[in-house]
Each structure stands twice: as structure tokens, then as C-alpha cells.
Design an enzyme around this catalytic site. Structure first.
Site, PDB file in Angstrom:
ATOM      1  N   LYS A 152      50.288  -6.472  47.736  1.00  0.00           N
ATOM      2  CA  LYS A 152      48.957  -6.453  47.319  1.00  0.00           C
ATOM      3  C   LYS A 152      48.146  -7.997  47.176  1.00  0.00           C
ATOM      4  O   LYS A 152      49.221  -8.829  46.985  1.00  0.00           O
ATOM      5  CB  LYS A 152      48.829  -5.871  46.155  1.00  0.00           C
ATOM      6  N   ASP A 174      40.458  -2.644  49.927  1.00  0.00           N
ATOM      7  CA  ASP A 174      40.580  -1.904  48.688  1.00  0.00           C
ATOM      8  C   ASP A 174      39.071  -2.263  47.972  1.00  0.00           C
ATOM      9  O   ASP A 174      38.354  -2.411  48.587  1.00  0.00           O
ATOM     10  CB  ASP A 174      41.725  -2.721  47.857  1.00  0.00           C
TER      11      ASP A 174
HETATM   12  P1  NDP Z   1      35.310   0.417  46.763  1.00  0.00           P
HETATM   13  O1  NDP Z   1      34.826  -0.787  46.608  1.00  0.00           O
HETATM   14  O2  NDP Z   1      34.464   1.073  48.067  1.00  0.00           O
HETATM   15  O3  NDP Z   1      34.434   1.612  45.657  1.00  0.00           O
HETATM   16  C1  NDP Z   1      34.762   1.380  44.282  1.00  0.00           C
HETATM   17  C2  NDP Z   1      34.069   2.291  43.619  1.00  0.00           C
HETATM   18  O4  NDP Z   1      34.422   2.297  42.220  1.00  0.00           O
HETATM   19  C3  NDP Z   1      32.684   1.791  43.257  1.00  0.00           C
HETATM   20  O5  NDP Z   1      31.719   2.994  43.090  1.00  0.00           O
HETATM   21  C4  NDP Z   1      32.521   0.928  42.149  1.00  0.00           C
HETATM   22  O6  NDP Z   1      31.460   0.899  41.387  1.00  0.00           O
HETATM   23  C5  NDP Z   1      33.494   1.704  41.217  1.00  0.00           C
HETATM   24  N1  NDP Z   1      34.244   0.697  40.273  1.00  0.00           N
HETATM   25  C6  NDP Z   1      34.881  -0.403  40.840  1.00  0.00           C
HETATM   26  N2  NDP Z   1      35.122  -1.144  39.521  1.00  0.00           N
HETATM   27  C7  NDP Z   1      34.739  -0.285  38.553  1.00  0.00           C
HETATM   28  C8  NDP Z   1      34.798  -0.486  37.135  1.00  0.00           C
HETATM   29  N3  NDP Z   1      35.561  -1.545  36.604  1.00  0.00           N
HETATM   30  N4  NDP Z   1      34.257   0.468  36.313  1.00  0.00           N
HETATM   31  C9  NDP Z   1      33.713   1.528  36.920  1.00  0.00           C
HETATM   32  N5  NDP Z   1      33.737   1.756  38.246  1.00  0.00           N
HETATM   33  C10 NDP Z   1      34.074   0.815  38.994  1.00  0.00           C
HETATM   34  O7  NDP Z   1      36.757   0.800  46.727  1.00  0.00           O
HETATM   35  P2  NDP Z   1      37.613   1.825  47.151  1.00  0.00           P
HETATM   36  O8  NDP Z   1      36.903   3.076  47.071  1.00  0.00           O
HETATM   37  O9  NDP Z   1      38.365   1.671  48.380  1.00  0.00           O
HETATM   38  O10 NDP Z   1      38.753   2.039  46.055  1.00  0.00           O
HETATM   39  C11 NDP Z   1      38.515   2.905  44.790  1.00  0.00           C
HETATM   40  C12 NDP Z   1      39.974   2.923  44.245  1.00  0.00           C
HETATM   41  O11 NDP Z   1      40.876   3.593  45.161  1.00  0.00           O
HETATM   42  C13 NDP Z   1      40.582   1.629  43.600  1.00  0.00           C
HETATM   43  O12 NDP Z   1      41.574   1.945  42.582  1.00  0.00           O
HETATM   44  C14 NDP Z   1      41.630   1.460  44.893  1.00  0.00           C
HETATM   45  O13 NDP Z   1      42.725   0.591  44.378  1.00  0.00           O
HETATM   46  C15 NDP Z   1      41.971   2.930  45.304  1.00  0.00           C
HETATM   47  N6  NDP Z   1      42.591   3.057  46.685  1.00  0.00           N
HETATM   48  C16 NDP Z   1      41.634   2.625  47.582  1.00  0.00           C
HETATM   49  C17 NDP Z   1      42.267   2.772  48.999  1.00  0.00           C
HETATM   50  C18 NDP Z   1      41.549   2.509  50.158  1.00  0.00           C
HETATM   51  O14 NDP Z   1      42.078   2.995  51.249  1.00  0.00           O
HETATM   52  N7  NDP Z   1      40.389   2.076  50.055  1.00  0.00           N
HETATM   53  C19 NDP Z   1      43.721   3.402  49.239  1.00  0.00           C
HETATM   54  C20 NDP Z   1      44.343   3.704  47.919  1.00  0.00           C
HETATM   55  C21 NDP Z   1      43.643   3.573  46.835  1.00  0.00           C
HETATM   56  P3  NDP Z   1      30.334  -0.442  41.659  1.00  0.00           P
HETATM   57  O15 NDP Z   1      29.937  -0.304  42.747  1.00  0.00           O
HETATM   58  O16 NDP Z   1      29.603  -0.302  40.501  1.00  0.00           O
HETATM   59  O17 NDP Z   1      31.195  -1.528  41.247  1.00  0.00           O
END
Ligand code: NDP
Length: 458
Positions: A135, A175
Site C-alpha cells: 500500500k 484508493d
Molecule cells: P474515493 O476517494 O473515491 O471516495 C472516498 C469517499 O469517502 C468520499 O465520499 C469521501 O468524502 C469519503 N471520505 C473519505 N474520508 C472520509 C472521512 N475521514 N470521513 C468521512 N468520509 C470520508 O475513495 P474510494 O471510493 O476509492 O475508497 C473508499 C474506501 O474503499 C476506502 O476505505 C478504500 O481504502 C476502500 N477501497 C477502495 C478500493 C478501490 O478500488 N477504489 C478497493 C478496496 C477498498 P469526501 O469527498 O468528503 O472526502
């Protein structure tokens, strides 16, 4: 903790855990992730405790093979020099090249990188594909930055990272904060510095330059394939169930899309500011427009659907979890659901939780859900569809092929069904009925530890 025993019977395991806590006391997220795994694999350890102890298997598993930390200097639009910190944790390469995403978020630190890298080892093992765990990321905050600033940051980040990665060494992806735009800039800089068209060095690429169809959708779709299997095994239909989703990024959007295709009704989504509630069901095209095109805030949904409601996050429980639903999909970030939130969700009648994010439920919340018979799809299994499809992207790159959407989606679905079966079989074999957290940890640990044993003390 999540075991069927009341106390630890393995003195080796309890010693390793005590030592780990002493050595990593400033890394709470890493300790949390490690403790969750260690607390469930005891029955496996007890079968052959002396051998694990003599080869220091757990100590080696818990220590990253390598952590790279580096300076990322860049110049912002005002001509001011900014400096961020970059990381790559190459945690375990026993079953393949290190593989795992890059996170750009101001909260990124070594503890978060290590927890994510550690989880990734087990997740990647469950996919059945030859990928090790890694990571990376940076404490860079992409919010409010211009395209030019994003490009300059990505170029500086890759100028250092390229020394440590390669299609047979370490293959990063996206991510939080790293999507198609960032992967494009990172890939461009890698190609320029290395003077090689090595498509397999990054995944999540654009379709024009080596990306795979279905990669964008894969984590969210995979989550719902796993959820469907878990519900089916418990004689529950997914159609007509109400769903709430925390987050509105890549994982959340495509979990919503697949949930709707399966006949469920998604009534709420959120971002870090607050949540929108649409009693008639979320209109996903508007969310995609807000989040994927104009990069706006979820509150702007009100402009498209004036009858919907918006609530700010202004208490210890994120606003989205106040909405009553059958299925809860935390798809934002780690430790989104604590014990207080878990109690509220159980009280509101939740029947299943699917971890789209990594470690979105803290260990107390996980325990509470399991004790209250809420079906819990653990992140390292349920969100593995993203990395599995990344591995399919690597295969296509190696073979110089480009598969159709249906072909990749079918492979993804089969992989997720297989992951669910591994979790179920392992949980049954070791007496953890309906505890897919334990099942995922045991199935993955067995595979990784066997590969480590075969390769000697390294
Ligand atoms: P994105 O950046 O596309 O989206 C993240 C989302 O989570 C946004 O809506 C963001 O809101 C919100 N968010 C982030 N940080 C916080 C916080 N501290 N408190 C509340 N809301 C928060 O990321 P992904 O969708 O790619 O990833 C989301 C999760 O899924 C993560 O945990 C990641 O590790 C996991 N994941 C992702 C994969 C992938 O293929 N992308 C694969 C496997 C797991 P805002 O815009 O307001 O920050």
C-alpha cells in the site's frame, strides 16, 4: 475478541501480540488490524503451535518486508514550494508482486499505510490470484487543488516511487483521492523517466492506454456480489431491501449501481460533510455528475432533487447512520462505525453490513454486530473485487488483450462467489458459524503462511 474461546490458549500468540503492542504503540490503526486477524486465527495456530513459533511465522508476517518513505516537493499555482511525505509499504510478497492502492489524503501516516498494507496481504490471497500485499500514498490533500497542481504533485511523487516499483515487483493502483486522473499523470511520469511502455506497472488506467473494462465498477459491484451470496446463504433475498451507503466516491457509487440492479432501494449516501436522504431512492446519475464530473459536494444533490433532505455531520455518529435501513454499506473510510453507531444500527433493525471501505467498523463494532446476529461482510473479503480486477487488468496487459465488459464482470462475479465460499467453509470448519470475519482471516492466513513456510526463513 471474535473467537469462540473466552481467553487466549496459545502462549505463542499472546506473546506475539504483547510484543507487537509494545513495539508499535504509536500505530493504533495497524495494531487494530493486526489484533483483529490474530484474535481469529488461534485455532489454526493451535494445530501446529511449535512449528509457527520455531519459524517465527507471525513475527515475520507482522513486519513489513520494506517501508519506503520519501519527500515530495512541488510548486503550487501561486509559485509557493510545498512539501508532502510519500510512502510505499511493501508488506508481503510471498504469493506475488506487491499490489495495493495509493491513498492521497491529509490523514495518511505510517500507521494507516501499515494497516492498509497488512489487510491487503489477506485480501489479495483470497482473490486466488498471484498478488502480494502492499500500500502507499501521501498526506497530500487533493481537495481544492487545480488540475495543474494535481499533475505536478503526481509527477513529483512518481519521480521517487518509480525507483521501487515495476510490473513484476510492485504494482500500485488507486484508493481514496486517487482515481483515473491521478493514475494517468502517474503513468505518464513513469513512462517518461523509465522510457518503457510497461502497462502492467499501474492498474486503474484509462481504457485508451491499457486499462480494463469493469475496473472502475469492480469494488462496488464485487461488494454486492459478496453481499448477495452472504444473504442467500442465510435465506434472505436482496430485492426490496432498503440500503444506506456511507461515502459517495468510487466504491460507494458502484455499490449503489449494483444494489439498484439487484432490486434494492438505496435511500441515502454521504460525504465527509453530511448525507442526503431520498425516500424515493437515490438517482445515481446525479451523484455521478456531482462526484465524477464537477467534483462537488453531496449537498448539491438538493439542486437536482429538491424533495430530498440533507443533514450535516455534527455529532459523534455520522448523519447517514441515523437513517433506518436493512443493509448498511460503509464505503468511505476506516473506523466510520464505532460501538455507539453499531448499537444504533442494531436498534434500527439492520440485518447486514457490507464493508466496502477498509476497516470501516472498529473492533468493538464488529464484535457487537456478530453478537447481535447482524451478518457482517468483512472488507478484506467483500471489497476484494477491486484488486482482483486490477489483477485481471495485469493479465490483459501481459497478454496484449482487451476483454469485454461482460467477460471481466463474469470473472469478477466468479471470484467474489469463490471468496464468499472460502469464508463460509473456513468459518464452518473452525466452528465460527456465520462469522465471516474469522472465516476470511483463517482462509487467507492459511494460504499466505503456507507460501511463507515453503520459501524458508526470509
Ligand atoms: P474515493 O476517494 O473515491 O471516495 C472516498 C469517499 O469517502 C468520499 O465520499 C469521501 O468524502 C469519503 N471520505 C473519505 N474520508 C472520509 C472521512 N475521514 N470521513 C468521512 N468520509 C470520508 O475513495 P474510494 O471510493 O476509492 O475508497 C473508499 C474506501 O474503499 C476506502 O476505505 C478504500 O481504502 C476502500 N477501497 C477502495 C478500493 C478501490 O478500488 N477504489 C478497493 C478496496 C477498498 P469526501 O469527498 O468528503 O472526502
Amino acid at each position: 475478541m471474535f473467537t469462540c474461546q473466552t481467553e487466549t490458549k496459545s502462549s505463542y500468540l499472546s506473546g506475539v501480540l504483547a510484543n507487537l503492542k509494545a513495539k508499535n504503540s504509536f500505530e493504533p490503526e495497524f495494531l487494530q488490524a493486526a489484533e483483529e486477524v490474530l484474535s481469529t486465527i488461534e485455532p489454526v495456530i493451535l494445530k501446529n503451535e511449535q512449528e509457527y513459533k520455531d519459524s517465527a511465522l507471525l513475527e515475520r508476517l507482522l513486519e513489513p518486508e520494506r517501508i519506503i518513505s520519501f519527500r515530495v516537493p512541488w510548486v503550487d499555482d501561486n509559485g509557493k514550494v510545498q512539501v508532502n511525505r510519500g510512502y510505499r509499504v511493501q508488506f508481503n510478497g510471498a504469493i506475488g508482486p506487491y499490489k495495493g492502492g495509493l491513498r492521497f489524503h491529509p490523514t495518511v501516516n505510517q500507521s494507516i499505510m501499515k494497516f492498509l498494507g497488512f489487510e491487503q496481504i489477506f485480501k489479495n490471497a483470497l482473490t486466488g490470484l498471484p498478488i502480494g500485499g502492499g500500500k502507499g500514498g501521501s498526506d497530500f490533500d487533493p481537495k481544492g487543488k487545480s488540475d495543474l497542481e494535481i499533475m505536478k504533485f503526481c509527477q513529483s511523487f512518481m519521480t521517487e516511487l518509480q525507483k521501487h516499483i515495476g510490473q513484476d515487483t510492485d504494482v500500485p493502483a488507486g484508493d481514496i483521492g486517487v482515481g483515473g486522473r491521478e493514475i494517468g499523470y502517474l503513468f505518464g511520469q513513469y513512462r517518461k523517466i523509465r522510457n518503457v511502455y510497461e502497462a502492467g506497472v499501474l492498474t486503474g488506467k484509462g481504457l485508451e492506454y491499457g486499462g480494463s473494462l469493469t475496473r472502475k465498477e469492480a469494488t462496488g459491484y464485487g461488494l454486492m456480489y459478496f453481499m448477495r451470496e452472504m444473504l442467500k446463504a442465510n435465506n434472505i433475498e436482496i430485492a426490496n431491501k432498503t440500503v444506506i451507503i456511507s461515502g459517495s466516491g468510487n466504491v460507494a457509487i458502484y455499490a449503489c449501481e449494483k444494489a439498484q440492479q439487484m432490486g434494492a432501494k438505496v435511500v441515502a449516501m454521504s460525504d465527509s460533510s453530511g448525507c442526503i436522504y431520498d425516500k424515493d431512492g437515490i438517482k445515481l446519475d446525479y451523484i455521478k455528475e456531482i462526484k465524477e464530473v464537477i467534483r462537488g459536494r453531496i449537498k448539491e444533490y438538493l439542486n437536482y432533487v429538491p424533495s430530498s433532505l440533507y443533514s450535516e455531520n455534527n455529532s459523534s455518529i455520522p448523519a447517514v447512520y441515523n437513517i433506518v435501513a436493512d443493509i448498511i454499506l460503509p464505503c468511505a473510510t476506516q473506523n466510520d462505525i464505532n460501538l455507539e453507531t453499531a448499537k444504533l444500527l442494531v436498534n434500527n433493525g439492520a440485518i447486514a453490513v457490507g464493508e466496502g471501505a477498509n476497516m470501516p467498523c472498529d473492533n468493538d463494532a464488529v464484535k457487537y454486530f456478530l453478537e447481535n446476529n447482524v451478518l457482517l461482510a468483512p472488507g478484506k473479503a467483500a471489497n476484494a473485487g477491486g484488486v482482483a480486477t486490477s489483477a485481471l487488468e495485469m493479465s490483459q496487459n501481459s497478454m496484449r488483450q482487451f476483454w469485454s465488459f461482460e467477460e471481466v464482470d463474469n470473472k469478477l462475479e466468479n471470484i467474489m462467489v469463490n471468496i464468499f465460499n472460502q469464508c463460509q467453509n473456513a468459518s464452518n470448519e473452525y466452528g465460527y458459524k456465520n462469522n465471516y470475519v474469522a472465516g476470511a482471516n483463517i482462509a487467507a492466513f492459511t494460504k499466505v503462511s503456507n507460501a511463507m513456510k515453503a520459501q524458508g526463513i526470509i
